[in-house]
Scaffold this motif. Sequence first.
Motif, PDB file in Angstrom:
ATOM      1  N   MET A  63       0.743  -1.225   0.046  1.00 55.96           N
ATOM      2  CA  MET A  63       0.083   0.122   0.101  1.00 55.96           C
ATOM      3  C   MET A  63       0.909   1.342   0.021  1.00 55.96           C
ATOM      4  O   MET A  63       2.240   1.249   0.621  1.00 55.96           O
ATOM      5  N   CYS A  64       0.360   2.283  -0.902  1.00 53.20           N
ATOM      6  CA  CYS A  64       1.102   3.470  -0.675  1.00 53.20           C
ATOM      7  C   CYS A  64       0.261   4.517  -1.014  1.00 53.20           C
ATOM      8  O   CYS A  64      -1.007   4.504  -1.415  1.00 53.20           O
ATOM      9  N   ASN A  65       0.660   6.019  -0.806  1.00 50.49           N
ATOM     10  CA  ASN A  65      -0.102   7.054  -0.971  1.00 50.49           C
ATOM     11  C   ASN A  65       0.677   8.075  -1.988  1.00 50.49           C
ATOM     12  O   ASN A  65       1.711   7.955  -2.258  1.00 50.49           O
ATOM     13  N   PHE A  66      -0.619   9.071  -2.510  1.00 47.42           N
ATOM     14  CA  PHE A  66       0.034  10.041  -3.540  1.00 47.42           C
ATOM     15  C   PHE A  66      -0.686  11.479  -3.114  1.00 47.42           C
ATOM     16  O   PHE A  66      -1.934  11.231  -2.496  1.00 47.42           O
ATOM     17  N   PRO A  67      -0.083  12.375  -3.835  1.00 47.93           N
ATOM     18  CA  PRO A  67      -0.714  13.695  -3.562  1.00 47.93           C
ATOM     19  C   PRO A  67      -2.017  14.062  -4.554  1.00 47.93           C
ATOM     20  O   PRO A  67      -2.895  14.714  -3.883  1.00 47.93           O
ATOM     21  N   THR A  68      -2.123  13.185  -5.509  1.00 46.09           N
ATOM     22  CA  THR A  68      -3.482  13.451  -6.189  1.00 46.09           C
ATOM     23  C   THR A  68      -3.813  12.126  -6.601  1.00 46.09           C
ATOM     24  O   THR A  68      -3.127  11.159  -6.907  1.00 46.09           O
ATOM     25  N   VAL A  69      -5.237  11.969  -7.161  1.00 41.09           N
ATOM     26  CA  VAL A  69      -5.507  10.566  -7.696  1.00 41.09           C
ATOM     27  C   VAL A  69      -4.977  10.403  -9.061  1.00 41.09           C
ATOM     28  O   VAL A  69      -4.828   9.058  -9.596  1.00 41.09           O
ATOM     29  N   ASN A 105      -5.881   5.332  11.603  1.00 38.48           N
ATOM     30  CA  ASN A 105      -5.271   6.720  11.363  1.00 38.48           C
ATOM     31  C   ASN A 105      -4.628   6.497  10.099  1.00 38.48           C
ATOM     32  O   ASN A 105      -3.248   6.997  10.216  1.00 38.48           O
ATOM     33  N   LEU A 106      -5.294   6.185   8.969  1.00 34.71           N
ATOM     34  CA  LEU A 106      -4.353   6.345   7.762  1.00 34.71           C
ATOM     35  C   LEU A 106      -4.098   7.601   7.009  1.00 34.71           C
ATOM     36  O   LEU A 106      -5.145   8.300   7.549  1.00 34.71           O
ATOM     37  N   PRO A 107      -3.155   7.816   6.556  1.00 32.39           N
ATOM     38  CA  PRO A 107      -3.231   9.188   5.808  1.00 32.39           C
ATOM     39  C   PRO A 107      -4.428   9.397   4.900  1.00 32.39           C
ATOM     40  O   PRO A 107      -4.472   8.398   4.009  1.00 32.39           O
ATOM     41  N   GLU A 108      -4.934  10.504   4.993  1.00 35.89           N
ATOM     42  CA  GLU A 108      -6.091  10.633   4.218  1.00 35.89           C
ATOM     43  C   GLU A 108      -5.870  11.306   2.590  1.00 35.89           C
ATOM     44  O   GLU A 108      -6.140  12.677   2.468  1.00 35.89           O
ATOM     45  N   LEU A 109      -5.147  10.241   2.058  1.00 41.25           N
ATOM     46  CA  LEU A 109      -4.622  10.617   0.816  1.00 41.25           C
ATOM     47  C   LEU A 109      -5.006   9.600  -0.339  1.00 41.25           C
ATOM     48  O   LEU A 109      -5.195   8.473   0.173  1.00 41.25           O
ATOM     49  N   PRO A 110      -5.038   9.762  -1.581  1.00 45.21           N
ATOM     50  CA  PRO A 110      -5.093   8.826  -2.717  1.00 45.21           C
ATOM     51  C   PRO A 110      -4.215   7.804  -2.271  1.00 45.21           C
ATOM     52  O   PRO A 110      -2.992   7.843  -2.168  1.00 45.21           O
ATOM     53  N   THR A 111      -4.753   6.667  -2.350  1.00 42.56           N
ATOM     54  CA  THR A 111      -4.061   5.376  -2.350  1.00 42.56           C
ATOM     55  C   THR A 111      -4.217   4.194  -2.958  1.00 42.56           C
ATOM     56  O   THR A 111      -5.178   3.901  -3.528  1.00 42.56           O
ATOM     57  N   LEU A 112      -2.816   3.609  -3.287  1.00 47.68           N
ATOM     58  CA  LEU A 112      -2.860   2.536  -4.044  1.00 47.68           C
ATOM     59  C   LEU A 112      -2.678   1.125  -3.350  1.00 47.68           C
ATOM     60  O   LEU A 112      -1.996   1.145  -2.535  1.00 47.68           O
ATOM     61  N   GLY A 119       5.084   9.099  -5.123  1.00 49.48           N
ATOM     62  CA  GLY A 119       4.294   8.166  -4.022  1.00 49.48           C
ATOM     63  C   GLY A 119       5.309   8.394  -2.739  1.00 49.48           C
ATOM     64  O   GLY A 119       6.284   8.793  -2.726  1.00 49.48           O
ATOM     65  N   SER A 120       4.387   7.880  -1.586  1.00 49.72           N
ATOM     66  CA  SER A 120       5.167   7.749  -0.527  1.00 49.72           C
ATOM     67  C   SER A 120       4.639   6.901   0.603  1.00 49.72           C
ATOM     68  O   SER A 120       3.624   6.221   0.249  1.00 49.72           O
ATOM     69  N   ASP A 121       5.228   6.586   1.881  1.00 46.46           N
ATOM     70  CA  ASP A 121       4.625   5.514   2.727  1.00 46.46           C
ATOM     71  C   ASP A 121       4.351   4.394   2.056  1.00 46.46           C
ATOM     72  O   ASP A 121       3.269   3.657   2.353  1.00 46.46           O
ATOM     73  N   PHE A 122       5.140   3.798   1.206  1.00 47.81           N
ATOM     74  CA  PHE A 122       4.993   2.485   0.660  1.00 47.81           C
ATOM     75  C   PHE A 122       5.327   1.618   1.769  1.00 47.81           C
ATOM     76  O   PHE A 122       6.444   1.266   2.507  1.00 47.81           O
ATOM     77  N   VAL A 123       4.199   0.616   2.166  1.00 43.24           N
ATOM     78  CA  VAL A 123       4.393  -0.462   3.022  1.00 43.24           C
ATOM     79  C   VAL A 123       4.062  -1.628   2.579  1.00 43.24           C
ATOM     80  O   VAL A 123       3.134  -1.693   1.524  1.00 43.24           O
TER      81      VAL A 123
END
Length: 562
Positions: A322-328, A366-373, A400-404
């Motif tokens: 799972m990872c996050n991004f600034p935009t969809v 408490n997940l980062p409220e960002l677009p997520t893949l 991308g960020s927070d890749f886990v």
Amino acid sequence: MAFPSWFTRFNSKQIYRSLRTTTSSFNNTYSHISQTPSTSSSTSTIEKIISTEGNKQYFSWLSSLLPLALTFSAGLCSLDSRRNISVCDSNVTDGVRYGGKGSTEHVVGGNSKEIPQELIKELESICQDNMTRDYEERYFHGKPQNSFHKALNIPDIVVFPRSEEEVSKIVVSCNNHKVPIIPYGGATSIEGHTLSPNGGVCIDMTLMKNVKSLNIEDMDVVVEPGIGWMELNEYLEPYGLFFPLDPGPGATIGGMCATRCSGSLAVVLANGDVVKTGNRARKSAAGYDLTRLIIGSEGTLGVITEVTLKLQKIPQHSVVAMCNFPTVKDAADVAIATMLSGIQVSRVELLDEVQVKAINLANGKNLPELPTLMFEFIGTEAYSREQTLIVQKLVSEHNGSDFVFSEEPEAKKELWKIRKEALWALFAMEPDFEAMISDVCVPLSRLAELISLSKKEIDASPLVCTVIAHAGDGNMHALILFDPDKEEQRREAEKLNQLMVYNALEMQGTCTGEHGVGTGKMKYLEKELGIEALQTMKKIKSVLDPNNIMNPGKIIPPHVCF
């Protein structure tokens, strides 16, 4: 099955309140079917359809089909030259006028006629105690559990057949009396497939849930249509096999085939004659592909009574990331880049920031409220890890960020639960609202554009909306919450849904990637397919179902004439 049989007896809001951790997914892919078509009064016919299901995430459904066997009587399939084939719904008496071009109604009207006493006696003889005329039971079967669509009428009778033979007899009796039939599975359909606009007989297939044969060396299984996909996978697990798809919990194999996963079919006539279109071979070029004719017909051509499914071996190893991004758009771009890289990803799911917020609210996360893949990689341990590292590099190159990621079974379940809880989590934001769920699909290269355009329209709306996408195959869902007591909110939800459909069609996509047509998407079919295609569909139905008893008022818009 991980969810008890009474799961579908509750509407989505009740499910959310009682089962906060209920999982949900939107992939729909099927396989082998057995089906019972209607017959003319002089020709009793029942179809048995066998279909083969395959998960879009694991393999193309085009390559997952097993052959199907169909049975037609000569009287049914021969074209009667005396019959006037010029047919238009404006000249028929079924009363269904919902779903034409420009339709904005959400309540389906129709003509409900009194059920003949002779038919009631025939059904009692066939079904014994497995039928009911109880109002609450009929109302339950007349209102889809996860759909905002409604009908003025409900079924007059609900029957629960236990065998293909009983289904055949029920269909013959209903056809002789020209009484509508509505096949019914897990009650998870979205687009009003099981509505009963003209009353009639609802055929609930949930008692037909046996595994008829498992062929381990051939990796296929023959089942009755009422078995759930989760229940089937629990049965298969000790044999190291699984049915590789992941639709919503509660979905049955028969219903999945009816709403166009994949599969092959067989048709059984009322007189017992059977004509097969194929055997259990994994490929065949013998004759017309009748399998594809029935798959996705949503009960308008027959009732599924048997399904043959292609299976796969349970993967040696899997990794969930799972990872996050600034935009969809950034998230969608990575999903596309991953697919183009040749990496064999079994699942790629996208959640927008509003959906993640809903998950946090519903489950105390408490997940980062960002677009997520979210990704799932399968194969050997070394291969899965290698693919994970390659995608991690792609993510870092696209903001991308927070890749886990996790390889531990319980941790993987916990991560993947985030996606599965999406719909129920959304209701935490507005527990008394209903959800309109879009289901558009575009060529993969246009997915990022579709999502970006849709997000602009959604963000400008006063309604609570989230975006979820099966990013690996270009399929996007928007979950739009609205107050069912406020007509202006329903119309706003319908406007958003329509905008997304039109955007998808402009991109050479489709109005429905996996949920099917039912009553809800009929009005878009002419724009997508053209009137000639719809006229061809209507001609086929008029031959196989001359009395129009098979789930009338679905798929084919009422304005289509030929």
